[in-house]
Design a protein around this motif. Sequence first.
Motif, PDB file in Angstrom:
ATOM      1  N   ILE A 118     -16.789 -21.703 -57.033  1.00 35.02           N
ATOM      2  CA  ILE A 118     -16.890 -20.424 -57.766  1.00 35.02           C
ATOM      3  C   ILE A 118     -18.189 -20.420 -58.573  1.00 35.02           C
ATOM      4  CG2 ILE A 118     -15.884 -19.051 -59.653  1.00 35.02           C
ATOM      5  CD1 ILE A 118     -13.116 -19.815 -58.607  1.00 35.02           C
ATOM      6  N   ASP A 119     -18.538 -21.570 -59.141  1.00 33.90           N
ATOM      7  CA  ASP A 119     -19.768 -21.672 -59.936  1.00 33.90           C
ATOM      8  C   ASP A 119     -21.029 -21.404 -59.114  1.00 33.90           C
ATOM      9  OD1 ASP A 119     -18.369 -22.222 -62.190  1.00 33.90           O
ATOM     10  OD2 ASP A 119     -18.639 -24.395 -62.121  1.00 33.90           O
ATOM     11  N   GLN A 120     -20.911 -21.574 -57.802  1.00 31.88           N
ATOM     12  CA  GLN A 120     -22.081 -21.339 -56.942  1.00 31.88           C
ATOM     13  C   GLN A 120     -22.232 -19.869 -56.542  1.00 31.88           C
ATOM     14  OE1 GLN A 120     -21.804 -24.076 -53.648  1.00 31.88           O
ATOM     15  NE2 GLN A 120     -21.494 -25.806 -55.010  1.00 31.88           N
ATOM     16  N   LEU A 121     -21.238 -19.055 -56.860  1.00 34.80           N
ATOM     17  CA  LEU A 121     -21.309 -17.624 -56.521  1.00 34.80           C
ATOM     18  C   LEU A 121     -22.272 -16.910 -57.469  1.00 34.80           C
ATOM     19  CD1 LEU A 121     -17.498 -16.788 -56.064  1.00 34.80           C
ATOM     20  CD2 LEU A 121     -19.160 -17.077 -54.242  1.00 34.80           C
ATOM     21  N   PRO A 122     -22.829 -15.770 -57.036  1.00 36.43           N
ATOM     22  CA  PRO A 122     -23.659 -14.980 -57.960  1.00 36.43           C
ATOM     23  C   PRO A 122     -22.832 -14.553 -59.185  1.00 36.43           C
ATOM     24  CG  PRO A 122     -23.843 -14.158 -55.725  1.00 36.43           C
ATOM     25  CD  PRO A 122     -22.756 -15.175 -55.705  1.00 36.43           C
ATOM     26  N   PRO A 123     -23.460 -14.418 -60.370  1.00 45.06           N
ATOM     27  CA  PRO A 123     -22.710 -14.128 -61.604  1.00 45.06           C
ATOM     28  C   PRO A 123     -21.742 -12.943 -61.520  1.00 45.06           C
ATOM     29  CG  PRO A 123     -24.996 -14.518 -62.097  1.00 45.06           C
ATOM     30  CD  PRO A 123     -24.888 -14.543 -60.613  1.00 45.06           C
ATOM     31  N   ASN A 124     -22.151 -11.853 -60.860  1.00 48.17           N
ATOM     32  CA  ASN A 124     -21.244 -10.682 -60.832  1.00 48.17           C
ATOM     33  C   ASN A 124     -20.007 -10.934 -59.960  1.00 48.17           C
ATOM     34  OD1 ASN A 124     -22.748 -10.613 -58.519  1.00 48.17           O
ATOM     35  ND2 ASN A 124     -23.465  -8.509 -58.761  1.00 48.17           N
ATOM     36  N   GLN A 125     -20.194 -11.666 -58.851  1.00 49.38           N
ATOM     37  CA  GLN A 125     -19.048 -11.991 -57.985  1.00 49.38           C
ATOM     38  C   GLN A 125     -18.107 -12.967 -58.704  1.00 49.38           C
ATOM     39  OE1 GLN A 125     -20.136 -13.245 -53.995  1.00 49.38           O
ATOM     40  NE2 GLN A 125     -21.715 -11.683 -53.863  1.00 49.38           N
ATOM     41  N   LYS A 126     -18.713 -13.908 -59.388  1.00 49.26           N
ATOM     42  CA  LYS A 126     -17.940 -14.895 -60.150  1.00 49.26           C
ATOM     43  C   LYS A 126     -17.103 -14.192 -61.221  1.00 49.26           C
ATOM     44  CE  LYS A 126     -18.862 -18.894 -63.069  1.00 49.26           C
ATOM     45  NZ  LYS A 126     -19.880 -19.809 -63.589  1.00 49.26           N
ATOM     46  N   THR A 127     -17.741 -13.269 -61.942  1.00 47.04           N
ATOM     47  CA  THR A 127     -17.054 -12.544 -63.014  1.00 47.04           C
ATOM     48  C   THR A 127     -15.876 -11.737 -62.473  1.00 47.04           C
ATOM     49  OG1 THR A 127     -19.082 -12.438 -64.280  1.00 47.04           O
ATOM     50  CG2 THR A 127     -17.425 -10.817 -64.834  1.00 47.04           C
ATOM     51  N   VAL A 128     -16.099 -11.041 -61.378  1.00 40.98           N
ATOM     52  CA  VAL A 128     -15.032 -10.220 -60.805  1.00 40.98           C
ATOM     53  C   VAL A 128     -13.856 -11.095 -60.364  1.00 40.98           C
ATOM     54  CG1 VAL A 128     -14.480  -8.722 -58.848  1.00 40.98           C
ATOM     55  CG2 VAL A 128     -16.545  -8.322 -60.139  1.00 40.98           C
ATOM     56  N   LEU A 129     -14.171 -12.227 -59.761  1.00 39.82           N
ATOM     57  CA  LEU A 129     -13.124 -13.145 -59.301  1.00 39.82           C
ATOM     58  C   LEU A 129     -12.329 -13.718 -60.479  1.00 39.82           C
ATOM     59  CD1 LEU A 129     -12.387 -14.104 -56.412  1.00 39.82           C
ATOM     60  CD2 LEU A 129     -13.547 -16.224 -56.936  1.00 39.82           C
ATOM     61  N   ILE A 130     -13.032 -14.101 -61.527  1.00 42.18           N
ATOM     62  CA  ILE A 130     -12.363 -14.651 -62.721  1.00 42.18           C
ATOM     63  C   ILE A 130     -11.453 -13.591 -63.354  1.00 42.18           C
ATOM     64  CG2 ILE A 130     -12.788 -15.378 -65.122  1.00 42.18           C
ATOM     65  CD1 ILE A 130     -15.189 -16.993 -64.073  1.00 42.18           C
ATOM     66  N   LEU A 131     -11.993 -12.376 -63.498  1.00 38.80           N
ATOM     67  CA  LEU A 131     -11.200 -11.318 -64.139  1.00 38.80           C
ATOM     68  C   LEU A 131      -9.975 -10.961 -63.301  1.00 38.80           C
ATOM     69  CD1 LEU A 131     -13.979  -8.920 -65.500  1.00 38.80           C
ATOM     70  CD2 LEU A 131     -12.503 -10.401 -66.843  1.00 38.80           C
ATOM     71  N   ASN A 132     -10.144 -10.953 -61.983  1.00 33.53           N
ATOM     72  CA  ASN A 132      -9.047 -10.559 -61.114  1.00 33.53           C
ATOM     73  C   ASN A 132      -8.014 -11.668 -60.930  1.00 33.53           C
ATOM     74  OD1 ASN A 132      -8.203 -10.223 -57.824  1.00 33.53           O
ATOM     75  ND2 ASN A 132      -7.946  -8.472 -59.170  1.00 33.53           N
ATOM     76  N   LYS A 133      -8.482 -12.873 -60.659  1.00 34.79           N
ATOM     77  CA  LYS A 133      -7.544 -13.950 -60.331  1.00 34.79           C
ATOM     78  C   LYS A 133      -7.029 -14.713 -61.553  1.00 34.79           C
ATOM     79  CE  LYS A 133      -7.240 -13.265 -56.062  1.00 34.79           C
ATOM     80  NZ  LYS A 133      -5.948 -12.825 -55.527  1.00 34.79           N
ATOM     81  N   ILE A 134      -7.873 -14.935 -62.526  1.00 31.63           N
ATOM     82  CA  ILE A 134      -7.426 -15.723 -63.684  1.00 31.63           C
ATOM     83  C   ILE A 134      -6.910 -14.817 -64.798  1.00 31.63           C
ATOM     84  CG2 ILE A 134      -8.084 -17.470 -65.397  1.00 31.63           C
ATOM     85  CD1 ILE A 134     -10.215 -18.411 -63.362  1.00 31.63           C
ATOM     86  N   GLU A 135      -7.688 -13.773 -65.115  1.00 34.56           N
ATOM     87  CA  GLU A 135      -7.269 -12.869 -66.196  1.00 34.56           C
ATOM     88  C   GLU A 135      -6.268 -11.816 -65.720  1.00 34.56           C
ATOM     89  OE1 GLU A 135      -8.218 -13.019 -69.556  1.00 34.56           O
ATOM     90  OE2 GLU A 135      -9.011 -14.964 -68.943  1.00 34.56           O
ATOM     91  N   GLN A 136      -6.006 -11.801 -64.404  1.00 34.50           N
ATOM     92  CA  GLN A 136      -5.019 -10.892 -63.800  1.00 34.50           C
ATOM     93  C   GLN A 136      -5.298  -9.419 -64.103  1.00 34.50           C
ATOM     94  OE1 GLN A 136      -1.873 -12.604 -62.397  1.00 34.50           O
ATOM     95  NE2 GLN A 136      -3.256 -14.326 -62.554  1.00 34.50           N
ATOM     96  N   LYS A 137      -6.574  -9.051 -64.053  1.00 37.86           N
ATOM     97  CA  LYS A 137      -6.949  -7.660 -64.329  1.00 37.86           C
ATOM     98  C   LYS A 137      -6.978  -6.868 -63.020  1.00 37.86           C
ATOM     99  CE  LYS A 137      -7.645  -8.044 -68.688  1.00 37.86           C
ATOM    100  NZ  LYS A 137      -6.652  -7.427 -69.536  1.00 37.86           N
ATOM    101  N   SER A 138      -6.582  -5.612 -63.103  1.00 37.99           N
ATOM    102  CA  SER A 138      -6.627  -4.766 -61.912  1.00 37.99           C
ATOM    103  C   SER A 138      -8.075  -4.326 -61.663  1.00 37.99           C
ATOM    104  CB  SER A 138      -5.757  -3.531 -62.134  1.00 37.99           C
ATOM    105  OG  SER A 138      -6.361  -2.718 -63.120  1.00 37.99           O
ATOM    106  N   ILE A 139      -8.317  -3.788 -60.484  1.00 39.29           N
ATOM    107  CA  ILE A 139      -9.689  -3.354 -60.153  1.00 39.29           C
ATOM    108  C   ILE A 139     -10.163  -2.262 -61.123  1.00 39.29           C
ATOM    109  CG2 ILE A 139     -11.133  -2.272 -58.359  1.00 39.29           C
ATOM    110  CD1 ILE A 139      -9.606  -3.927 -56.326  1.00 39.29           C
ATOM    111  N   ASN A 140      -9.231  -1.384 -61.490  1.00 40.96           N
ATOM    112  CA  ASN A 140      -9.570  -0.314 -62.443  1.00 40.96           C
ATOM    113  C   ASN A 140     -10.002  -0.888 -63.794  1.00 40.96           C
ATOM    114  OD1 ASN A 140      -9.450   2.263 -61.371  1.00 40.96           O
ATOM    115  ND2 ASN A 140      -7.205   2.197 -61.285  1.00 40.96           N
TER     116      ASN A 140
END
Lengths: 175, 90
Positions: A118-140
Amino acid sequence: MNLEELYNTHKNLVFNLALSYVHNVQDAEEITQDVFVSIHFSMHTFKAESKFTTWMYRITINKSLDFIKARQRKKRFAFITSLFYEDSSELKHDHRDFDHPGVILENKEATARIFHFIDQLPPNQKTVLILNKIEQKSINEIAEILNMSYKAIESLLQRAKTNLAIKLKSNEGYE
Amino acid sequence: MNTNENKNLTLLEQLNRVEASPFLFTRIKQKIAESYPTTYSYKSLRAIGAICFVLLLLNAITTYTALKSNRNENLAEQYHILSQNSIYHE
């Protein structure tokens, strides 16, 4: 609401999000400190147009990414220094292991591995993945936090998942 | 995405929430307190600068006046005349 009340309400949100970026308590605490110091000095710039937690998420994400960037810069500098001075201990000193206290012991190795990619992903992709999978945030919700469109977040998340899958797959043979 | 990759992503969802250290707020307050002098340094620097300028100006004026009066006295001494304008001593 004063800073102490704000801290008590949001400290775990900030700390856990920072932990998802840096994976160790020491660095996450440093980011948390920076976030609250920054909030203290820029409270007057907060516009009630967005939710306070959204603003908090934005600050934490920016501080975490800045922290990682600074750490990489420091590492590069230490590497260059080590080329000229054999005795340089900066490179050894800066290295911090994966030490996420929220990981169950039996999952530690596998989680460290996935975070490594995950650390090797570009910052915006990493952020979206963290927010969605770890913080359990919806796309909205992610769209609101990052101030982007639903479609853009959806595509970023898809790309992040695909890139992560490629990285994990290419590494399978080396284990 | 195959099941193996899904399993990997599920690991992220299984992360437990962690409590932040109870002493962190004390450190935050300390960091804020340390940040304050730099916030007002420009103002204080200007004030110190202004004070220094006034002091230098006063010093220059005093030195100049002292030098001027000294010069008059030296000249009077050289020509053996009175350095003051009073002729009669009362």
